[in-house]
Design an enzyme around this catalytic site. Sequence first.
Site, PDB file in Angstrom:
ATOM      1  N   SER A 235       0.399  -2.190  -5.401  1.00  0.00           N
ATOM      2  CA  SER A 235      -0.333  -2.455  -6.643  1.00  0.00           C
ATOM      3  C   SER A 235       0.019  -3.797  -7.280  1.00  0.00           C
ATOM      4  CB  SER A 235      -0.118  -1.312  -7.637  1.00  0.00           C
ATOM      5  OG  SER A 235      -0.728  -0.124  -7.172  1.00  0.00           O
ATOM      6  N   LYS A 282       2.268  11.870 -12.675  1.00  0.00           N
ATOM      7  CA  LYS A 282       0.924  11.919 -13.250  1.00  0.00           C
ATOM      8  C   LYS A 282       0.775  13.021 -14.292  1.00  0.00           C
ATOM      9  CE  LYS A 282      -1.394   9.685  -9.365  1.00  0.00           C
ATOM     10  NZ  LYS A 282      -2.496   9.734  -8.390  1.00  0.00           N
ATOM     11  N   ASP A 318      -8.561   7.877 -10.610  1.00  0.00           N
ATOM     12  CA  ASP A 318      -8.505   8.387  -9.237  1.00  0.00           C
ATOM     13  C   ASP A 318      -9.821   9.042  -8.830  1.00  0.00           C
ATOM     14  OD1 ASP A 318      -5.955   7.592  -8.527  1.00  0.00           O
ATOM     15  OD2 ASP A 318      -5.000   9.460  -9.176  1.00  0.00           O
TER      16      ASP A 318
END
Length: 484
Positions: A235, A282, A318
């Site tokens: 990332s 998450k 996502d």
Amino acid sequence: MPSSLLCETVTGQAMAEIRAARDAAVADMVEVRLDGVADLSVAGALEGRRKPVVVTCRPQWEGGRFAGSEEERHRILAEAVSLGAEFVDVEWAALHAIHKPGFADIVESAPSRVIVSSHDFEGVPVDVEARARDMRGYGAAVIKLAVMPRALRDTLPLLPIARGGDAVVVGMGDAGVPTRLLAARFGSRWSYAGNGVAPGQIPAERMLSQFRFHEIGPATRIFGVVSSTAMHSFSPVMHNAAFAAAALDAVYVPLQTTEFGDFDEFATALGVEGVSVTIPFKGDALRAASAADDLTRQVGAANTLRKTPAGWEAANTDVAGFLAPLEQAFGRPLAGARASVIGGGGSARAVVVALLSRGARVRVHTRRREQAESVTGSLGADLGEWPIGDGWDLLVNCTPLGSPVMRDESPLPGGPFGGRLVYDLTYGAGESRLIREAREAGCQTLDGLSMLIAQAERQFEWWTGRPPLAGVMRNAIERSVQCT
């Protein structure tokens, strides 16, 4: 003039290696490590230099490779001072009576060219601020404190030390990487780069090109990726390329931790504005948020956070990131397709929500039945068998098996591969074992790189208010993967 300078550490077993590495350095300064050199020559280390040099001869008792006497080491450093080295590194411990001879005369002979350094490879000393005061008491131009944080929050005591303007503060290891990249935010005179000479060092070329080290200043906006494996994430490659293409004063750094609360404390202290969130945080990210949209709450997991006056706001990119490459590759509508999803974490929840929104018939498979039930019970998917059999059109891997640190591991070793398409959300150099075996069995395949790019593009726009330049993220990550 950059806010913080970059010093590149070079080492070798012979002077020829040292000089070649010194002359090839791309940073502003070069630390020449003379410990461990067989044919050591101080004059040879300095002659013909084109950049300022820090001469270091680190003894074994301070984590270095010099095995000679302290008298010999004193002679080496004194010679470096007399020959005009821009800086000479003298260990704080060598200024105490426990190490003979005393090295205080070296500091006194040229205080403006001496660094008094301290290295703790076990942790962060409880007396770190008192240690810094004592180090300053010797009158050297610069003090250097290098510690081994076990968590991001462990680096925070370095902030007030560096504000004096005469300090270099370094967090070694993975948790300390932000101190190297964000030297200007910590207040360090310079940061150290290199090819792993010290734990957590990053090559100078990568610090300058990928992280745009020289462009980071006190006002630079900070973003990052929060994960227990953040140092393996691609990332930073994508987001930093997008920031550069958009001419934004922002940087994206790896924030590796084992506890979400640790990240939260660090982010508050450093003013982090936004983060990508991945395994295993998450769910924690959504729970920590003061606001979230309906989709994110439906998924029950957030992969993106941004800071607002009220606290963290959560989103989930996502779902859209997963569907974008899939709908193009699958070749027909997903409605009615039999989808088997492997995994019970935040990514699996997003995938299930995405597939159900397109009318697919979804089953969730995990080794532990309760993991699958935690997903199916709240989202409306069916409970699948383990081990997985045939009877699927689409198979999606949402586990870490196949990730960069587990590329040869598979959640379904050997198959069966009787379906249409295998979508592995992991990514890395080369094919994962799952993708390779599925392709060899005749399945269409799709790895996680396309999803990674698609969801990252949406994160960038959510943080900045503008989409990234078309293709910039894909180009950056494809170049990076080819180089790994």
